[in-house]
Design an enzyme around this catalytic site. Structure first.
Site, PDB file in Angstrom:
ATOM      1  N   CYS A  45       0.822  -1.213   0.000  1.00 44.72           N
ATOM      2  CA  CYS A  45       0.000   0.000   0.000  1.00 44.72           C
ATOM      3  C   CYS A  45       0.856   1.264   0.000  1.00 44.72           C
ATOM      4  O   CYS A  45       1.666   1.456   0.917  1.00 44.72           O
ATOM      5  CB  CYS A  45      -0.908  -0.022   1.231  1.00 44.72           C
ATOM      6  N   TYR A 103      -5.338   5.371  -9.299  1.00 41.05           N
ATOM      7  CA  TYR A 103      -6.506   4.568  -8.911  1.00 41.05           C
ATOM      8  C   TYR A 103      -7.739   4.988  -9.707  1.00 41.05           C
ATOM      9  O   TYR A 103      -8.574   4.145 -10.068  1.00 41.05           O
ATOM     10  CB  TYR A 103      -6.768   4.711  -7.414  1.00 41.05           C
TER      11      TYR A 103
END
Length: 355
Positions: free
Chosen positions: A79, A222
């Site tokens: 992440c 994203y």
């Protein structure tokens, strides 16, 4: 196919089942969140805000005082938001005062009662190199940690997560706030207290760069990858490359994004750049131009990677496993591409250009 990756068919059946279950139990609707649930009717990705927003303070009388050994950071090496917190632990020399645990890279089932897929801990230290079981609560998943902190928690069970071992609760799960705490509030117990990554004289510049980088680059990849319609993808990818071009221009004139001093803005940009060619170019359809095709951005990425401590925050195996193995709606069979295996320890020209 990777063992933990469901087929596209099974994934959508699970998602449908979770939504059916949630009709009777509203809490499940919000808890069993995935990236698909954050896509609007227009087809655009809209990230949910973080929910735990308390602060650790250098003030000993504060509810969460900066005390060595009291806090623990739960992260995923995969992440980028968690990785920037891990970078601060290393840069500030706080890893002996604040421990950290990394979850497994590939999403797994977080509860038998629904079909939510999220961050899970390995059962043993040997199960997944780089990941460890939860050392304090015996939690099997990050979701369990949130439920220990609040039985009525209805948000996404995300990392990073700054945990208070004494009160058994989540202090904060917003990475932009955690890194600012790590920068200033723990200086009395930091091994490198003199490093200020958000100095007062650069704060306006840092905030300006952060605004550019977060929306168009950090979150922009994203928006590209999770878009479900062409229009939102086209808008996101245009904004992404306009911002990358702007960063390339800035870095043609100075070593770092806010001058010739490493700042918060560099750490926040780095975590996306280091993943770009390895993952985002393919998985998130950000293939118009690679970071390796930007001379300044590529050398800048190598420059930051080679700062003592930074390379230890980059686990490319976890990064590749996570993205290619945790999004079956993008990559149904979980195939991990062979390359490009970039050498970020290769020489760069940044120090010579900007003495």
């Amino acid at each position: 196919m990777l063992g933990l990756v469901p087929s596209s068919y099974l994934f959508y059946r699970r998602l449908a089942a979770a939504r059916t279950l949630s009709a009777a139990t509203p809490l499940s609707v919000k808890m069993a969140r995935s990236a698909l649930d954050e896509v609007t009717d227009s087809g655009a990705f809209d990230r949910s805000p973080s929910t735990f927003r308390s602060f650790v303070s250098r003030d000993s009388s504060a509810p969460f005082p900066a005390v060595a050994g009291r806090y623990h950071l739960y992260v995923s090496y995969a992440c980028p938001w968690a990785s920037r917190c891990l970078a601060y632990l290393k840069l500030k020399g706080l890893d002996s005062a604040i421990g950290f645990t990394s979850v497994k890279p590939i999403f797994g089932r977080t509860k038998e009662s629904d079909d939510h897929l999220g961050w899970v801990f390995p059962a043993t230290r040997d199960e997944e190199p780089g990941a460890e079981p939860d050392p304090f609560n015996g939690a099997k998943t990050v979701r369990e940690l949130y439920e220990i902190a609040s039985t009525k928690y209805t948000g996404k069970p995300t990392v990073p997560l700054l945990w208070d071992k004494q009160l058994k609760t989540v202090v904060n799960n917003e990475s932009s706030e955690i890194i600012r705490m790590l920068n200033t509030e723990f200086n009395e117990i930091a091994e490198n207290p003199g490093l200020d990554l958000n100095p007062a004289h650069l704060q306006a510049s840092i905030d300006e760069i952060n605004d550019l980088v977060y929306d168009a680059i950090n979150n922009g990849v994203y928006k590209c990858g999770f878009a479900k319609k062409q229009g939102p993808y086209d808008e996101a990818v245009t904004n992404l490359y306009n911002a990358l071009d702007k960063c390339e221009e800035i870095l043609s004139k100075q070593r770092y994004m806010c001058g010739n001093q490493l700042t918060e803005a560099d750490v926040r940009l780095f975590v996306t750049l280091i993943r770009f060619d390895e993952v985002y170019a393919v998985h998130f359809k950000c293939n118009k131009k690679l970071i390796r095709e930007y001379p300044n951005l590529f050398n800048y990425t190598k420059d930051i990677y080679q700062i003592p401590g930074m390379s230890s925050t980059v686990n490319m195996e976890h990064i590749r496993k996570h993205y290619y193995g945790s999004h079956p709606f993008i990559n149904p069979y979980g195939i991990i591409p062979a390359g490009p295996s970039i050498d970020y320890n290769a020489p760069h020209d940044r120090e010579k250009l900007f003495l």
